[in-house]
Design an enzyme around this catalytic site. Structure first.
Site, short mmCIF file in Angstrom:
data_model
loop_
_atom_site.label_atom_id
_atom_site.label_comp_id
_atom_site.label_asym_id
_atom_site.label_seq_id
_atom_site.Cartn_x
_atom_site.Cartn_y
_atom_site.Cartn_z
CD GLU A 312 -2.90 -1.25 -0.03
OE1 GLU A 312 -2.90 -0.45 -0.78
OE2 GLU A 312 -3.26 -2.37 -0.11
CG ASP A 382 1.74 -7.37 -5.66
OD1 ASP A 382 1.20 -7.10 -4.50
OD2 ASP A 382 1.22 -8.03 -6.42
#
Length: 481
Positions: A312, A382
């Protein structure tokens, strides 16, 4: 659509005629819609219009009557994300008969209400959307659907009790500590990026310092007293909730932005980053196994929730997030040369993931590959999250007098980190769902969220004794952050 119209009382001939009319309108609107990939670019979904100029896009639709009917406060300008959609809508208003639009509106009422209608409607809705499109063999249990509907409508009311039972102060303190560790890691990573100039590094560090951390649940709970819920009126409850939620959003017009508001409910197993708010949001629901387990060693937790936190944070610096500054404004803060090098690195990831297979050629269907441009933001997050969570783990182990090579149950902490990461994305997926999501989902499937990320991080190859040049330890890995 024909079957749903028949269930609603049409004769087979009437139902077929209505379905044809709806499909014609839907297809024309779809062709005029901005692609999912282009919608990821904030500059392609930002078009400020005055109200009179907006009306000119579709002169045959009376927006003043619409705005009055939904009781929105007066305003002078608005952002029209997809102008071409409204232009095409106006063309169709002129070309399609009123009966076709009645069928169109009737269809949307049926399909959006299907879960709350008698079983024949629910079964037919599932048969197409669940079974044909998704390959799902059995319907989701009714109790799960009811739970989901309640969470969507009254999430912060239900969430208060959920938090009391499942998210004690110790859990929040653990999360605060994890986030702080990841913030330090990302800050250290920015300082050492080989492709970024000192000026851009300074701007990136300033943005990182301004990220607001929202953990567990909101500081102020929403008031649902204005929503009428009746025990024997499911469809009515759903419709009243739709109006309640719409009015809640429209009531924000002209008021200061509530920077503490949440976009997810506390029990949700998910997390998100908001570019306009520059905040990261971690509902209490995700702070449980396999993402987080306070009884297990740090390596597994950093591979789970640690990577999610890093993911995030990295969203603030992916191909979308990097176009917003620390205050949430759409503004370039990288130098021209740094942006050029940034794009070269994100292009590497986009090309790499576009080569991954989502579904093999099967039953006269061609091979389906991922869309590396559609999934670019999530893939960048990711990859970045995996790297900075690993760095945070190294710091945490060092502070505890441990090393990354210490063993537990036969695996080193380094190996357990990657095992924890992989377990987070274990999933079963049908071929139909894989094909559909490859075209529509900005996330890569679990297989490639794991394999794509670890093959770009040398520490994985080292942890499991791979040789440079092998598939999971390539010579020329992609790296942005």
């Amino acid at each position: 659509m024909t079957k749903m119209f028949t269930l609603a009382g049409d004769t087979p001939d009437q139902a077929a005629k209505e379905a044809d009319a709806v499909l014609k309108i839907e297809t024309a609107l779809a062709k005029a819609s901005t692609s999912r990939t282009d919608l990821r670019d904030p500059e392609k979904r930002y078009h400020i219009y005055t109200v009179p100029d907006f009306q000119k896009l579709a002169p045959d639709f009376d927006f003043s009557a619409y705005f009055k009917d939904v009781k929105v406060r007066p305003f002078d300008t608005l952002n029209v994300a997809t102008p071409d959609f409204f232009k095409q809508m106006n063309v169709l208003i002129g070309s399609e008969p009123v009966d076709s639009w009645k069928s169109y509106l009737r269809w949307h009422t049926l399909t959006t209400s299907a879960e709350g209608l008698p079983r024949a409607f629910r079964d037919e809705d599932f048969n197409f959307f669940g079974k044909v499109l998704g390959g799902q063999k059995e319907q989701t249990p009714r109790w799960r659907l009811c739970t989901s509907m309640t969470d969507q409508a009254l999430g912060e009311a239900v969430g208060q009790d959920w938090v009391k039972e499942n998210f004690p102060p110790a859990a929040k303190a653990s999360m605060d500590k994890l986030v702080a560790a990841l913030e330090k890691s990302l800050g250290d990573d920015i300082k050492t990026l080989p492709w970024m100039s000192d000026d851009t590094k300074k701007a990136a560090a300033e943005k990182l310092a301004m990220i607001r951390n929202k953990i567990g649940y909101p500081e102020k709970w929403r008031d649902y007293s204005g929503l009428k819920v009746e025990r024997d009126d499911l469809v009515g409850n759903v419709q009243r909730n739709a109006v309640f939620q719409r009015d809640y959003m429209l009531n924000k017009l002209g008021k200061p932005v509530d920077e503490k508001e949440w976009g997810m409910t506390p029990p949700t197993v998910n997390a998100y980053y908001s570019s306009s708010m520059n905040d990261i949001n971690f509902p209490a629901g995700i702070l449980q196994p396999p993402f987080f387990d306070f009884k297990i060693d740090p390596a597994v937790n950093f591979g789970g929730i640690g990577v999610v936190i890093g993911h995030e944070m990295t969203h603030g610096f992916d191909d979308q997030g990097s176009k917003f500054d620390g205050k949430g404004n759409l503004r370039e803060w990288q130098t021209a040369d740094d942006r050029k090098q940034f794009v070269e690195r994100t292009d590497c990831e986009a090309t790499e993931y576009s080569g991954f297979e989502a579904a093999p050629a099967h039953n006269n269907q061609p091979q389906q590959k991922l869309n590396g441009k559609l999934t670019l933001g999530e893939n960048t997050a990711d990859n970045g999250g995996l790297r900075i969570a690993y760095l945070a783990l190294l710091d945490t182990l060092a502070s505890e007098g441990k090393t990354i090579d210490d063993k537990i149950d036969g695996y080193t902490e380094k190996q357990r980190y990657f095992l924890g990461f992989a377990q987070v994305w274990c999933e079963n997926q049908t071929e139909q769902s894989s094909r559909q999501r490859a075209l529509t989902d900005p996330h890569s499937p679990g297989r490639w969220r794991v394999n794509g990320s670890v093959q770009n991080f040398d520490e994985f190859g080292k942890a499991f004794g791979c040789t440079k040049g092998q598939p999971m330890y390539p010579e020329n890995a992609c790296r942005v952050w």
